[in-house]
Design a protein around this motif. Sequence first.
Motif, PDB file in Angstrom:
ATOM      1  N   LYS A  17       0.677  -1.296   0.095  1.00  0.00           N
ATOM      2  CA  LYS A  17       0.097  -0.050   0.053  1.00  0.00           C
ATOM      3  C   LYS A  17       0.863   1.305  -0.046  1.00  0.00           C
ATOM      4  CE  LYS A  17      -2.779  -0.966   3.455  1.00  0.00           C
ATOM      5  NZ  LYS A  17      -3.669  -1.073   4.434  1.00  0.00           N
ATOM      6  N   ALA A  18       2.125   1.114   0.405  1.00  0.00           N
ATOM      7  CA  ALA A  18       2.964   2.213  -0.090  1.00  0.00           C
ATOM      8  C   ALA A  18       3.184   2.817  -1.236  1.00  0.00           C
ATOM      9  CB  ALA A  18       4.470   1.917   0.535  1.00  0.00           C
ATOM     10  N   LEU A  19       2.813   2.177  -2.439  1.00  0.00           N
ATOM     11  CA  LEU A  19       2.450   2.643  -3.636  1.00  0.00           C
ATOM     12  C   LEU A  19       0.884   2.559  -4.055  1.00  0.00           C
ATOM     13  CD1 LEU A  19       4.341   3.632  -6.174  1.00  0.00           C
ATOM     14  CD2 LEU A  19       4.390   1.106  -6.819  1.00  0.00           C
ATOM     15  N   LYS A  20       0.529   3.830  -4.762  1.00  0.00           N
ATOM     16  CA  LYS A  20      -0.685   3.856  -4.954  1.00  0.00           C
ATOM     17  C   LYS A  20      -0.706   4.358  -6.673  1.00  0.00           C
ATOM     18  CE  LYS A  20      -2.143   5.419  -0.379  1.00  0.00           C
ATOM     19  NZ  LYS A  20      -2.910   6.525   0.601  1.00  0.00           N
ATOM     20  N   PRO A  21      -0.975   3.463  -7.302  1.00  0.00           N
ATOM     21  CA  PRO A  21      -0.900   3.611  -8.716  1.00  0.00           C
ATOM     22  C   PRO A  21      -1.969   4.797  -8.984  1.00  0.00           C
ATOM     23  CG  PRO A  21      -0.661   1.414  -8.610  1.00  0.00           C
ATOM     24  CD  PRO A  21      -1.307   2.021  -7.162  1.00  0.00           C
ATOM     25  N   VAL A  22      -1.739   5.694  -9.993  1.00  0.00           N
ATOM     26  CA  VAL A  22      -2.571   6.943 -10.413  1.00  0.00           C
ATOM     27  C   VAL A  22      -2.782   6.426 -11.784  1.00  0.00           C
ATOM     28  CG1 VAL A  22      -2.509   8.379  -8.521  1.00  0.00           C
ATOM     29  CG2 VAL A  22      -0.681   8.553 -10.371  1.00  0.00           C
ATOM     30  N   THR A  23      -3.369   5.726 -12.407  1.00  0.00           N
ATOM     31  CA  THR A  23      -3.503   5.262 -13.841  1.00  0.00           C
ATOM     32  C   THR A  23      -4.872   4.629 -14.079  1.00  0.00           C
ATOM     33  OG1 THR A  23      -2.683   4.113 -15.775  1.00  0.00           O
ATOM     34  CG2 THR A  23      -2.371   3.199 -13.497  1.00  0.00           C
ATOM     35  N   VAL A  24      -5.419   4.931 -15.204  1.00  0.00           N
ATOM     36  CA  VAL A  24      -6.725   4.212 -15.599  1.00  0.00           C
ATOM     37  C   VAL A  24      -6.425   2.656 -16.344  1.00  0.00           C
ATOM     38  CG1 VAL A  24      -7.950   6.480 -15.969  1.00  0.00           C
ATOM     39  CG2 VAL A  24      -6.787   5.231 -17.986  1.00  0.00           C
ATOM     40  N   LEU A  25      -5.199   2.599 -16.457  1.00  0.00           N
ATOM     41  CA  LEU A  25      -5.037   1.062 -16.839  1.00  0.00           C
ATOM     42  C   LEU A  25      -5.450  -0.064 -16.025  1.00  0.00           C
ATOM     43  CD1 LEU A  25      -1.441   1.746 -18.497  1.00  0.00           C
ATOM     44  CD2 LEU A  25      -3.945   1.626 -19.559  1.00  0.00           C
ATOM     45  N   PRO A  26      -6.251  -0.856 -16.203  1.00  0.00           N
ATOM     46  CA  PRO A  26      -6.707  -1.892 -15.230  1.00  0.00           C
ATOM     47  C   PRO A  26      -5.740  -2.806 -14.679  1.00  0.00           C
ATOM     48  CG  PRO A  26      -7.161  -2.506 -17.425  1.00  0.00           C
ATOM     49  CD  PRO A  26      -6.832  -1.199 -17.625  1.00  0.00           C
ATOM     50  N   ALA A  27      -4.471  -3.111 -15.685  1.00  0.00           N
ATOM     51  CA  ALA A  27      -3.604  -3.846 -14.954  1.00  0.00           C
ATOM     52  C   ALA A  27      -2.835  -3.319 -13.792  1.00  0.00           C
ATOM     53  CB  ALA A  27      -2.626  -4.307 -16.072  1.00  0.00           C
ATOM     54  N   PHE A  28      -2.718  -2.153 -13.646  1.00  0.00           N
ATOM     55  CA  PHE A  28      -2.056  -1.441 -12.689  1.00  0.00           C
ATOM     56  C   PHE A  28      -3.014  -1.315 -11.451  1.00  0.00           C
ATOM     57  CE2 PHE A  28       0.235   0.520 -16.213  1.00  0.00           C
ATOM     58  CZ  PHE A  28       1.536   0.205 -15.902  1.00  0.00           C
ATOM     59  N   HIS A  29      -4.287  -1.715 -11.336  1.00  0.00           N
ATOM     60  CA  HIS A  29      -4.988  -1.758 -10.267  1.00  0.00           C
ATOM     61  C   HIS A  29      -5.255  -2.966  -9.612  1.00  0.00           C
ATOM     62  CE1 HIS A  29      -6.300   2.589 -10.541  1.00  0.00           C
ATOM     63  NE2 HIS A  29      -6.272   2.283 -12.029  1.00  0.00           N
ATOM     64  N   GLY A  30      -4.287  -3.814  -9.852  1.00  0.00           N
ATOM     65  CA  GLY A  30      -4.289  -5.115  -9.207  1.00  0.00           C
ATOM     66  C   GLY A  30      -2.820  -5.649  -8.733  1.00  0.00           C
ATOM     67  N   TYR A  31      -2.873  -6.443  -7.947  1.00  0.00           N
ATOM     68  CA  TYR A  31      -1.686  -7.084  -7.208  1.00  0.00           C
ATOM     69  C   TYR A  31      -1.150  -8.337  -7.997  1.00  0.00           C
ATOM     70  CZ  TYR A  31      -2.267  -3.903  -3.258  1.00  0.00           C
ATOM     71  OH  TYR A  31      -2.528  -2.801  -2.471  1.00  0.00           O
ATOM     72  N   LEU A  32       0.184  -8.528  -8.251  1.00  0.00           N
ATOM     73  CA  LEU A  32       0.288  -9.635  -8.933  1.00  0.00           C
ATOM     74  C   LEU A  32       0.664 -10.729  -7.900  1.00  0.00           C
ATOM     75  CD1 LEU A  32       1.381 -11.340 -11.397  1.00  0.00           C
ATOM     76  CD2 LEU A  32       3.405 -10.294 -11.094  1.00  0.00           C
ATOM     77  N   VAL A  33       0.132 -12.052  -8.085  1.00  0.00           N
ATOM     78  CA  VAL A  33       0.428 -12.916  -7.108  1.00  0.00           C
ATOM     79  C   VAL A  33       1.233 -13.925  -7.856  1.00  0.00           C
ATOM     80  CG1 VAL A  33      -0.613 -14.868  -5.312  1.00  0.00           C
ATOM     81  CG2 VAL A  33      -1.804 -12.654  -6.177  1.00  0.00           C
ATOM     82  N   ASP A  34       2.536 -14.031  -7.434  1.00  0.00           N
ATOM     83  CA  ASP A  34       3.317 -14.983  -8.135  1.00  0.00           C
ATOM     84  C   ASP A  34       3.753 -16.070  -7.302  1.00  0.00           C
ATOM     85  OD1 ASP A  34       5.019 -15.522 -10.570  1.00  0.00           O
ATOM     86  OD2 ASP A  34       6.780 -15.140  -9.223  1.00  0.00           O
ATOM     87  N   VAL A  35       3.365 -17.416  -7.612  1.00  0.00           N
ATOM     88  CA  VAL A  35       3.520 -18.433  -6.788  1.00  0.00           C
ATOM     89  C   VAL A  35       4.542 -19.437  -7.397  1.00  0.00           C
ATOM     90  CG1 VAL A  35       2.582 -20.380  -5.463  1.00  0.00           C
ATOM     91  CG2 VAL A  35       1.489 -18.325  -5.732  1.00  0.00           C
TER      92      VAL A  35
END
Length: 380
Positions: A17-35
């Motif tokens: 949450k320290a980084l808050k994306p300010v963009t309309v691109l949907p990919a940036f409004h999600g967290y990547l989960v890499d397992v």
Amino acid sequence: MLKAERAEFQRTLDILKALKPVTVLPAFHGYLVDVRERNVRLVVSDGRSEIEAAMAAEETSGDESYTVPSLHLTGLIPAMEDQVLCLSRVGGEEKGAHCELLGQRGRWKMNSLKGEMFPRIETEAPLQQITGVPVGVLREAIRRCEFAIPKNDVRYQMNTLLFDAKGDRGVSLVATNGVCLSVSQLTDGDHGCFRALLGHSDVVALGRVLQHITGKVSLGFSHRHFRMTGDGVSMIAQTVDAQYPDYEKAAAASVNVGVAPAAILNRRAFIESVERTVWVCDQAWHGVKLMIGKRFCALESHNPTTKEDASDEFPVDGVDRFPRSIIPVTIDHRWLLKALKSIDAEQVRITLPWQECHRGIALEAAEAPPVRILVMKMRT
């Protein structure tokens, strides 16, 4: 499938949450989960900066990479009462794939994208490396300089924090807005000679991330990127390609530290005296006149609009290189208070102008100079 404790989810999300994306691109409004086997990492990015945090998992099954809506996840996790949560992606590779968050008494289905669609930042190998930097030292150095970083200066190179490595003189953090100059020593070792500029928004995000890290971190600098790693967390940010002004020349022109007269004052008494004196100031006038003698420091403020005056004084703790006469200086009290409150020391050393050509004062911690120096222009 990823199974982990709710507290571990919350700890990792607090870092992201320290980084808050300010963009309309949907990919940036999600967290990547890499397992990858039992190695689980969550990533957030805005295209210019990226934060990656490791998370301890109780159980995983298979390798998978997908995105989770950040707004949904950060809202659900604190509200849930389950001790153990399960996160997984369902629906295959088609467009309608989703991810599920399972608890003991609830199930939430959210939109998801494939991990390949998440825009990661590609970095080159670092050209300069600083290892073993204590987190507390880096955090305090940023705090001392952050208030002097302008937010919306038309000179974009000024809206930055400068990492200045000067060979055997160590690495310093520098920030200036043209009125106030802040220099804080980060390390004393020889790390070569280089300069790197980090934007203000990235400095704010870095400070938030460091609150969740303990121990020591490593800092890497390349042609285009800054990288911080430590305690299972890494942050990447693009550096600003610009020429920073010659701050050492500007400081020398403002006050001659080490030669000019100086006095040692109690920081708390100084702050309280300024706050008592400036009560007559309004939006049109912010100046406070500072006069220091061998025993007392006097402050005066005058409001030309309302014709009101205020004055206050407090004792001087010590005197260095004090001449017979000192030129009174008039300082903007807003920057003076910000400077004093950013210094973590019981006593401060104030260096005063003793020639008409010098147009500022310098403040530093009296216990350990020159860890922190502040130079300010006088009001005319």
